[in-house]
Design a protein around this motif. Sequence first.
Motif, PDB file in Angstrom:
ATOM      1  N   UNK A   1      -8.460  -5.697  -6.529  1.00 36.84           N
ATOM      2  CA  UNK A   1      -9.592  -6.516  -6.111  1.00 36.84           C
ATOM      3  C   UNK A   1      -9.218  -7.530  -5.031  1.00 36.84           C
ATOM      4  N   UNK A   2      -8.006  -7.427  -4.511  1.00 38.71           N
ATOM      5  CA  UNK A   2      -7.515  -8.353  -3.488  1.00 38.71           C
ATOM      6  C   UNK A   2      -7.332  -7.580  -2.184  1.00 38.71           C
ATOM      7  N   UNK A   3      -7.886  -8.111  -1.095  1.00 38.96           N
ATOM      8  CA  UNK A   3      -7.711  -7.443   0.200  1.00 38.96           C
ATOM      9  C   UNK A   3      -6.318  -7.738   0.729  1.00 38.96           C
ATOM     10  N   UNK A   4      -5.519  -6.702   0.879  1.00 41.76           N
ATOM     11  CA  UNK A   4      -4.182  -6.824   1.439  1.00 41.76           C
ATOM     12  C   UNK A   4      -4.202  -6.116   2.793  1.00 41.76           C
ATOM     13  N   UNK A   5      -3.880  -6.828   3.873  1.00 39.19           N
ATOM     14  CA  UNK A   5      -3.924  -6.223   5.212  1.00 39.19           C
ATOM     15  C   UNK A   5      -3.018  -4.997   5.320  1.00 39.19           C
ATOM     16  N   UNK A   6      -3.447  -3.987   6.078  1.00 43.15           N
ATOM     17  CA  UNK A   6      -2.654  -2.761   6.236  1.00 43.15           C
ATOM     18  C   UNK A   6      -1.225  -3.023   6.732  1.00 43.15           C
ATOM     19  N   UNK A   7      -1.035  -4.019   7.602  1.00 42.79           N
ATOM     20  CA  UNK A   7       0.315  -4.304   8.108  1.00 42.79           C
ATOM     21  C   UNK A   7       1.255  -4.742   6.983  1.00 42.79           C
ATOM     22  N   UNK A   8       0.733  -5.428   5.992  1.00 41.24           N
ATOM     23  CA  UNK A   8       1.561  -5.869   4.862  1.00 41.24           C
ATOM     24  C   UNK A   8       1.852  -4.700   3.931  1.00 41.24           C
ATOM     25  N   UNK A   9       0.883  -3.828   3.736  1.00 40.13           N
ATOM     26  CA  UNK A   9       1.110  -2.625   2.920  1.00 40.13           C
ATOM     27  C   UNK A   9       2.184  -1.766   3.572  1.00 40.13           C
ATOM     28  N   UNK A  10       2.090  -1.611   4.892  1.00 38.13           N
ATOM     29  CA  UNK A  10       3.078  -0.811   5.636  1.00 38.13           C
ATOM     30  C   UNK A  10       4.468  -1.433   5.529  1.00 38.13           C
ATOM     31  N   UNK A  11       4.563  -2.749   5.702  1.00 35.00           N
ATOM     32  CA  UNK A  11       5.860  -3.441   5.594  1.00 35.00           C
ATOM     33  C   UNK A  11       6.433  -3.315   4.188  1.00 35.00           C
ATOM     34  N   UNK A  12       5.547  -3.373   3.193  1.00 32.45           N
ATOM     35  CA  UNK A  12       6.000  -3.243   1.798  1.00 32.45           C
ATOM     36  C   UNK A  12       6.575  -1.863   1.537  1.00 32.45           C
ATOM     37  N   UNK A  13       5.891  -0.821   2.034  1.00 39.42           N
ATOM     38  CA  UNK A  13       6.394   0.549   1.854  1.00 39.42           C
ATOM     39  C   UNK A  13       7.711   0.742   2.589  1.00 39.42           C
ATOM     40  N   UNK A  14       7.815   0.185   3.778  1.00 41.76           N
ATOM     41  CA  UNK A  14       9.040   0.276   4.559  1.00 41.76           C
ATOM     42  C   UNK A  14      10.186  -0.433   3.849  1.00 41.76           C
ATOM     43  N   UNK A  15       9.902  -1.623   3.291  1.00 34.16           N
ATOM     44  CA  UNK A  15      10.899  -2.395   2.568  1.00 34.16           C
ATOM     45  C   UNK A  15      11.353  -1.704   1.295  1.00 34.16           C
ATOM     46  N   UNK A  16      10.430  -1.055   0.594  1.00 41.03           N
ATOM     47  CA  UNK A  16      10.762  -0.373  -0.650  1.00 41.03           C
ATOM     48  C   UNK A  16      11.541   0.908  -0.395  1.00 41.03           C
TER      49      UNK A  16
END
Length: 161
Positions: free
Chosen positions: A143-158
Amino acid sequence: MTRYKRMFAGYYSEQNAIIVFAACFLPDSDCDNYSYVLENLFLKVKYVISTLELMVAEDYIIVYLNGATPRRRMPGFSWMKKCYQMIDRRLKKNTKMFIIVHPSWFIRTLLGITRPFISSKFSSKIKCVNSLRELGEIIPTEYVHIPPSIIKADKKGNSAV
């Protein structure tokens, strides 16, 4: 499931407001009139906080999304201090958690330096999480809007781990 409604950059449930602040949208320090832009941003933050003072009677959560934010977009210490000092005692008291997602070395150092000057009650509410998965273990991120750039950075970091 509890009903959620939109509020500013986040959502709230009938129990807790969730206010989201994404640092990746802050202005670049190289831009013209950077001081002027930050001062206007401060006035907007002040407006949001004064509105919150009227609306928030119960606990709320602040989520600070730091991922995908270059150092040149991070606000300076004096600006952050000014924002913190502006928050009324009642609002600080009603803050259930202040979650920092993807904290940088700078943020961790800043927290370490400022903890002695922040009340121990408020300081205990600050949580650092290194991934969106960890955030999801604390609050319902669907229910929280997370910007696509942060999702991408999170996947890259993981994927690097």
